[in-house]
Design a protein around this motif. Structure first.
Motif, PDB file in Angstrom:
ATOM      1  N   LYS A   2       0.843  -1.195   0.000  1.00 12.33           N
ATOM      2  CA  LYS A   2       0.000   0.000   0.000  1.00 12.33           C
ATOM      3  C   LYS A   2       0.880   1.247   0.000  1.00 12.33           C
ATOM      4  CE  LYS A   2      -3.813   1.977   2.627  1.00 12.33           C
ATOM      5  NZ  LYS A   2      -4.678   1.792   3.789  1.00 12.33           N
ATOM      6  N   SER A   3       0.461   2.240  -0.741  1.00  9.22           N
ATOM      7  CA  SER A   3       1.208   3.482  -0.812  1.00  9.22           C
ATOM      8  C   SER A   3       1.331   4.121   0.565  1.00  9.22           C
ATOM      9  CB  SER A   3       0.508   4.462  -1.755  1.00  9.22           C
ATOM     10  OG  SER A   3       1.076   5.753  -1.637  1.00  9.22           O
ATOM     11  N   SER A   6      -1.205   6.835   1.231  1.00  7.59           N
ATOM     12  CA  SER A   6      -2.613   6.511   1.453  1.00  7.59           C
ATOM     13  C   SER A   6      -2.958   6.763   2.910  1.00  7.59           C
ATOM     14  CB  SER A   6      -2.881   5.046   1.120  1.00  7.59           C
ATOM     15  OG  SER A   6      -2.674   4.811  -0.243  1.00  7.59           O
ATOM     16  N   GLU A  12      -8.291   7.523  -0.076  1.00  6.04           N
ATOM     17  CA  GLU A  12      -7.694   7.317  -1.382  1.00  6.04           C
ATOM     18  C   GLU A  12      -6.493   6.381  -1.276  1.00  6.04           C
ATOM     19  OE1 GLU A  12      -8.214   9.992  -4.101  1.00  6.04           O
ATOM     20  OE2 GLU A  12      -9.912  10.813  -3.055  1.00  6.04           O
ATOM     21  N   CYS A  13      -6.667   5.123  -1.626  1.00  4.65           N
ATOM     22  CA  CYS A  13      -5.627   4.109  -1.434  1.00  4.65           C
ATOM     23  C   CYS A  13      -5.221   3.471  -2.748  1.00  4.65           C
ATOM     24  CB  CYS A  13      -6.111   3.020  -0.491  1.00  4.65           C
ATOM     25  SG  CYS A  13      -6.574   3.632   1.118  1.00  4.65           S
ATOM     26  N   GLU A  15      -2.550   0.388  -4.220  1.00  2.00           N
ATOM     27  CA  GLU A  15      -1.659  -0.720  -3.898  1.00  2.00           C
ATOM     28  C   GLU A  15      -0.927  -1.144  -5.159  1.00  2.00           C
ATOM     29  OE1 GLU A  15      -3.818  -3.148  -0.334  1.00  2.00           O
ATOM     30  OE2 GLU A  15      -4.486  -3.591  -2.365  1.00  2.00           O
ATOM     31  N   ASP A  28      -6.905  -0.077  -6.904  1.00  2.00           N
ATOM     32  CA  ASP A  28      -7.557   0.669  -5.833  1.00  2.00           C
ATOM     33  C   ASP A  28      -7.788  -0.309  -4.685  1.00  2.00           C
ATOM     34  OD1 ASP A  28      -9.330   1.961  -4.120  1.00  2.00           O
ATOM     35  OD2 ASP A  28     -10.629   2.675  -5.723  1.00  2.00           O
ATOM     36  N   SER A  29      -7.202  -0.064  -3.541  1.00  2.00           N
ATOM     37  CA  SER A  29      -7.301  -1.017  -2.431  1.00  2.00           C
ATOM     38  C   SER A  29      -8.718  -1.120  -1.871  1.00  2.00           C
ATOM     39  CB  SER A  29      -6.331  -0.644  -1.310  1.00  2.00           C
ATOM     40  OG  SER A  29      -6.675   0.599  -0.765  1.00  2.00           O
ATOM     41  N   LYS A  30      -9.564  -0.147  -2.165  1.00  6.87           N
ATOM     42  CA  LYS A  30     -10.948  -0.206  -1.690  1.00  6.87           C
ATOM     43  C   LYS A  30     -11.799  -1.125  -2.559  1.00  6.87           C
ATOM     44  CE  LYS A  30     -11.625   4.230  -1.949  1.00  6.87           C
ATOM     45  NZ  LYS A  30     -10.442   4.439  -2.740  1.00  6.87           N
TER      46      LYS A  30
END
Length: 57
Positions: A2-3, A6, A12-13, A15, A28-30
């Motif tokens: 993960k950034s 984030s 706002e995530c 990866e 998008d991690s979501k």
């Protein structure tokens, strides 16, 4: 991975994942079941170089 930029609140995530053949996946991690971008090693190098140069339009 993960950034580090984030937020911890699930905002706002982004990866990235190092894939076979030197490719890099970005998602998008979501939305883990959603689409991902896959970059070749050369594309990833060009993309990260572009992001770091502040030449974004």
């Amino acid at each position: 991975m993960k950034s580090p930029f984030s937020g911890a609140n699930g905002g706002e995530c982004v990866e990235i994942a190092h894939l076979s053949g030197g490719r890099v996946g970005v998602r998008d991690s979501k939305d883990r079941s959603g689409p991902a971008l896959v970059f070749t090693p050369g594309e990833w190098a060009a993309f990260t170089r572009w992001v770091r140069t502040d030449d974004m339009v």
